[in-house]
Structure formats: structure tokens, C-alpha cells
Design a protein around this motif. Structure first.
Motif, mmCIF file in Angstrom:
data_model
loop_
_atom_site.group_PDB
_atom_site.id
_atom_site.type_symbol
_atom_site.label_atom_id
_atom_site.label_comp_id
_atom_site.label_asym_id
_atom_site.label_seq_id
_atom_site.Cartn_x
_atom_site.Cartn_y
_atom_site.Cartn_z
ATOM 1 N N TYR A 83 0.607 -1.371 -0.547
ATOM 2 C CA TYR A 83 0.329 -0.036 -0.082
ATOM 3 C C TYR A 83 0.813 1.760 -0.052
ATOM 4 O O TYR A 83 1.887 1.210 0.283
ATOM 5 N N TRP A 86 0.216 4.461 1.149
ATOM 6 C CA TRP A 86 0.283 5.369 2.601
ATOM 7 C C TRP A 86 -0.234 6.883 2.682
ATOM 8 O O TRP A 86 0.961 7.539 2.390
ATOM 9 N N GLU A 113 -2.712 8.282 8.829
ATOM 10 C CA GLU A 113 -3.045 6.537 8.647
ATOM 11 C C GLU A 113 -2.283 5.547 8.792
ATOM 12 O O GLU A 113 -3.214 4.375 9.676
ATOM 13 N N HIS A 171 -3.671 4.778 12.714
ATOM 14 C CA HIS A 171 -5.360 4.533 12.558
ATOM 15 C C HIS A 171 -6.162 3.769 11.915
ATOM 16 O O HIS A 171 -6.755 3.167 12.497
ATOM 17 N N THR A 172 -5.217 3.278 11.209
ATOM 18 C CA THR A 172 -5.211 2.109 9.743
ATOM 19 C C THR A 172 -5.002 0.218 11.278
ATOM 20 O O THR A 172 -6.241 -0.663 11.626
ATOM 21 N N ARG A 224 -7.664 0.603 14.156
ATOM 22 C CA ARG A 224 -9.463 0.258 13.979
ATOM 23 C C ARG A 224 -9.007 -1.816 13.915
ATOM 24 O O ARG A 224 -10.120 -2.114 13.732
ATOM 25 N N PHE A 261 -7.732 -5.526 7.602
ATOM 26 C CA PHE A 261 -7.167 -3.969 7.495
ATOM 27 C C PHE A 261 -8.021 -3.051 5.991
ATOM 28 O O PHE A 261 -7.984 -3.700 5.619
ATOM 29 N N LEU A 270 -8.071 -0.351 3.825
ATOM 30 C CA LEU A 270 -6.746 0.195 2.990
ATOM 31 C C LEU A 270 -8.055 0.728 1.961
ATOM 32 O O LEU A 270 -9.079 0.834 1.902
ATOM 33 N N SER A 271 -7.563 2.420 1.830
ATOM 34 C CA SER A 271 -8.284 3.594 0.710
ATOM 35 C C SER A 271 -7.944 3.143 -0.532
ATOM 36 O O SER A 271 -7.212 2.184 -0.921
ATOM 37 N N GLN A 296 -10.651 7.801 8.024
ATOM 38 C CA GLN A 296 -9.184 7.184 8.856
ATOM 39 C C GLN A 296 -8.285 7.438 9.224
ATOM 40 O O GLN A 296 -8.048 6.908 9.985
#
Length: 455
Positions: free
Chosen positions: A365, A367, A373, A376-377, A380, A395, A397-398, A427
Motif C-alpha cells: 500500500y 499510504w 493513516e 489509525h489503520t 481500527r 486492514f 485500506l483506502s 481514516q
């Protein structure tokens, strides 16, 4: 009755008796000694508030040198105690010498009772002031330690990060102004704190100011302070951030968000190393180490007329570019493991680990939100975890394709903006300041946009 401890030192017992009788009606604890040699062994001397000390103890001697000697001894053993010198042989030069040696006042024998009481009371007020100053300094020192406690760490060992830290270690030893640049979420404030920690100002305060969150009309008050009555809500004098950081480091984050008018005022303060509180005409000198940070391209802003070139020169003696997380690929898993342990402990889920497939997903990824980010990932994933092993699906991810809200047609600019705002808030766990920073706008601008779309 004043709750003070007074010690009278005189070889004339009639003087001791007269002073004890006079002072006992005004002060709670009166003690006397006739031999100054007892000073060195006097119990709890530091707790004595006032000493009345004769200047001559040997018969036929009136130079005052004996008194000055014992004054110096008292100052060594009880520096906060107020000492009043007494002598029957008054001379201006002797009084001046005693005051230079640290005496708080001088009394001639025979004395006037009213004047003597007034002198002793003044000495007691001086003693109280010294104690208050000492206590304030102790509290200030403790407060600085608390404020400077940095519970965040610079984690990683990548070549890109080590290059930055090497530059930081060189620059920290100087007092030059530093500009820290880099994308949102890369840890610019951590670098600023590291500069402070390694500097000669490390025992002084580190003051951080988010320039993007300060409204235009409060800019001067926040940075330079104000005096009582200077505007409607100015109910008392208040020091600004420049004064608060005096002797230490002032960190101005999001410097690129300032208006041209605010930039001019900031430039004046930086150039002159003085500030003037709102509503005052008195310049106040300040001694600060200035560190600024931005995610904006200030050179481009100068060309576009949005940022003052002279201000850029002032804050940009040394520029430190903080690398994006994608440029520190070998640090991604190190950071992920650090935050995994941190949040596993916080939420009572010790023993969690990330499996190989999930690690590969994190490494692949890009990032865009950088370390923030990633943080927070991981948090979560820990909160929502159901087992001891975190897998790729844990996970979230955007996905760039998620920005298009209308699959069957093009999104409008407003719709695209709304999706970006909602994604940034998601996010960042609903943290408005962090979301605004990720979007590259001020918190106030974010509020305005949310209000416009009815959020």
C-alpha cells in the motif's frame, strides 16, 4: 500577629531584651543569641524569616567588619532569610557595603520603635517574596518537564529517515531557524521536538502552535498576547505564545496557512525579536528558537504572491524534508508492529500478531495519509479483531476507485470533495484536526465545508 520566625543576634543583653519585648506583640516566634559563633550551629537556620544582626561584637571595635563577616556566613547558610544590620556607629559607606553584601536593610541604635517595626515588616514581605519566587521557579521547572515529556517516538531505521535524523543532530546544536516540510502525517512535529530535545534549550519549554486553527482576528492575541480591556473579551492581561516560549522553542505548524497580513506581523516579530501585546505600546523582548512546518510548496506560493519571500528567507535558514512513509518502505512493518503493541495493550488484546499475507498488503500500500493513516489503520484493526492473528481483510485500506460515487456517470467537483472529506474523517477516526491536515486545509475551512454539505 505575624506568623514569622525572628532571630536577634547582639552581644548586648539589654538590646536583646528590648527588641524581644518590642517584637513579641507583632511576631509569633522571637529568638535571641548573644554570641555570633552560635550562628554556624543554630538549628533550622533556613526556616528563620528575619535576622537582626549587630555589626560589632568586640569591645572597642566599630568598623562593622565582624557584622559583614557574619552576614556573609548567614547568606551562605540561609540565602532566602532577610537580614537587617544594626549598629550604633552609623556611616553611609558602611550601610551601602552591608546592602551590597546582601542585607535587606540597616538600623541605627538607638532606634525609633515605629520605624524599626516598619523595617522588620518590610523585611518579612521581602522574605515572603523570595519564598514565592523560589516556589514558582520550582513549579515552573516541574511544568516544563511535564510539557516536554514526549510520549511519541521516532520509529524506524530506513536510509531516508536516518538521513533526516543525521541532519537534525547537526542543526539542533545551533539556534538557526528551521523549516520542516513534508506531506501531512509524516511526523513533522516529532522532528521539531527532536530538534528541541537535542538543543541547548532542552530544559526549557517547547510550545507548539497550529497556525491553521487560529482565526485571523485572534492571530495577534494568540501569538503576541493582549492587555486587559484591549478588546471585548480581554478580561485580563494574557501572554501570547511568543512570551510563553521565551527561552525555549516555538513551533509554528502549518505556516503556509497564514494570510499575507498575518505574515507581515509575524515577520516583524521574528526580525526584531520583540513583540507588542494587543492594546499595549511596550515592546517585549523574546528569546526563542523558531521552527516552522508546512505541507505547502512555499516556493511556489511565493511565485504566486501567496507567501512573502522575505518571511520565507527568515524561517528557511535550514530546510528539513521529512520523507513520506512510502519512501521508508522498510519502516512500515516496524511502525505497524509498534502501533500493534501499543493498541493491543490499550484495548486489552495482548498477543495479537499480523500474518505474512497482511504484512505484504501493508507493504504494497502507498499510504497517502502516511504514518497517521497507518496508526489509525492499526488501531481500527485491533479494535475490530476477533482472533489473535490479523489477516489482510482486517486492514481496511483506502481504494482510489471509491472516490467515484457515481459508477454510471461522472461525479461533480462538489461530490468528489464530499467523498474526500468523508474518507479523511473515516481514516482519522472522526478527528477533525487530523482530517483537515490530511486534506491540506485548515480546521475552520473543514468546518465550513461540512456545514455547507449539511454534515
Amino acid at each position: 500577629m505575624i506568623d514569622a520566625k525572628i532571630l536577634i543576634i547582639d552581644d548586648n543583653k539589654s538590646v536583646l531584651s528590648a527588641l524581644e519585648i518590642l517584637l513579641q506583640f507583632e511576631f509569633r516566634d522571637i529568638r535571641t543569641i548573644s554570641n555570633p559563633n552560635q550562628i554556624t550551629s543554630y538549628p533550622n537556620l533556613k526556616e528563620v524569616d528575619i535576622v537582626l544582626l549587630d555589626m560589632n561584637f568586640s569591645a572597642g571595635v566599630n568598623t562593622g567588619n565582624e557584622g559583614l563577616f557574619w552576614l556573609r556566613e548567614l547568606r551562605k547558610k540561609a540565602p532566602q532569610t532577610s537580614v537587617i544590620m544594626m549598629t550604633a556607629y552609623g556611616a553611609v559607606d558602611l550601610a551601602v557595603k552591608a546592602l551590597k553584601e546582601g542585607a535587606s536593610d540597616f538600623i541605627l541604635k538607638p532606634w525609633n520603635n515605629d520605624k524599626l517595626l516598619a523595617t522588620v515588616k518590610s523585611a518579612y514581605e521581602l522574605r515572603k517574596s523570595k519564598k514565592q519566587v523560589t516556589e514558582l521557579k520550582r513549579k515552573e521547572s516541574h511544568l516544563k518537564q511535564v510539557i516536554n515529556q514526549n510520549k511519541n517516538y521516532i520509529i524506524g531505521n530506513s536510509k531516508a529517515l536516518n538521513s533526516v535524523l543525521k541532519l537534525v543532530s547537526k542543526v539542533a546544536k545551533t539556534d538557526v531557524n528551521v523549516l520542516i516540510t513534508g506531506e501531512n502525517g509524516t511526523g513533522k512535529e516529532l522532528i521539531a521536538r527532536e530538534l528541541h530535545k537535542l538543543s541547548s534549550r532542552c530544559n526549557e519549554v517547547f510550545i507548539s502552535v497550529d497556525m491553521g486553527s487560529i482565526s485571523e482576528n485572534l492571530f495577534e492575541s494568540e501569538l503576541f498576547g493582549h492587555v486587559k480591556g484591549s478588546f471585548t473579551d480581554a478580561k485580563e492581561d494574557r501572554a501570547g505564545k511568543f512570551e510563553a516560549a521565551n527561552g525555549g522553542t516555538l513551533f509554528l505548524d502549518e505556516i503556509g496557512n497564514l494570510s499575507l497580513q498575518a505574515q507581515a506581523k509575524l515577520l516583524s516579530a521574528i526580525q526584531n525579536r520583540t513583540i507588542v501585546r494587543v492594546g499595549s505600546n511596550r515592546p517585549v523582548p523574546v528569546d526563542i528558537r523558531l521552527i516552522c512546518a508546512t505541507n505547502e510548496d512555499l516556493d511556489k506560493m511565493v511565485v504566486e504572491g501567496l507567501f512573502r519571500e522575505d518571511l520565507l528567507y527568515r524561517i528557511n535558514t535550514i530546510r528539513i524534508e521529512v520523507p513520506a512513509l512510502r519512501e521508508r518502505d522498510q519502516d512500515i512493518l516496524v511502525l505497524a508492529d509498534f502501533y500493534l503493541r501499543k493498541f493491543a495493550s490499550k484495548y486489552g488484546k495482548n498477543g495479537l500478531r499480523i500474518n505474512q499475507a497482511a504484512q505484504e498488503k501493508l507493504m504494497a500500500y502507498k499510504w497517502p495519509g502516511n504514518i497517521r493513516e497507518l496508526l489509525h489503520t492499526i488501531e481500527r484493526a485491533v479494535i475490530l479483531s476477533e482472533g489473535n492473528v490479523l489477516k489482510p481483510d482486517d486492514f481496511l485500506l483506502s481504494n482510489k476507485t471509491a472516490m467515484a460515487t457515481h459508477v454510471n456517470g461522472p461525479a461533480t467537483l462538489e461530490e468528489m470533495e464530499q467523498v474526500m472529506i468523508e474518507r479523511a474523517l473515516e481514516q482519522n477516526g472522526g478527528n477533525y484536526s487530523a482530517a483537515a491536515e490530511q486534506l491540506g486545509i485548515s480546521r475552520q475551512t473543514l468546518y465550513n465545508k461540512l456545514k455547507k454539505i449539511g454534515k
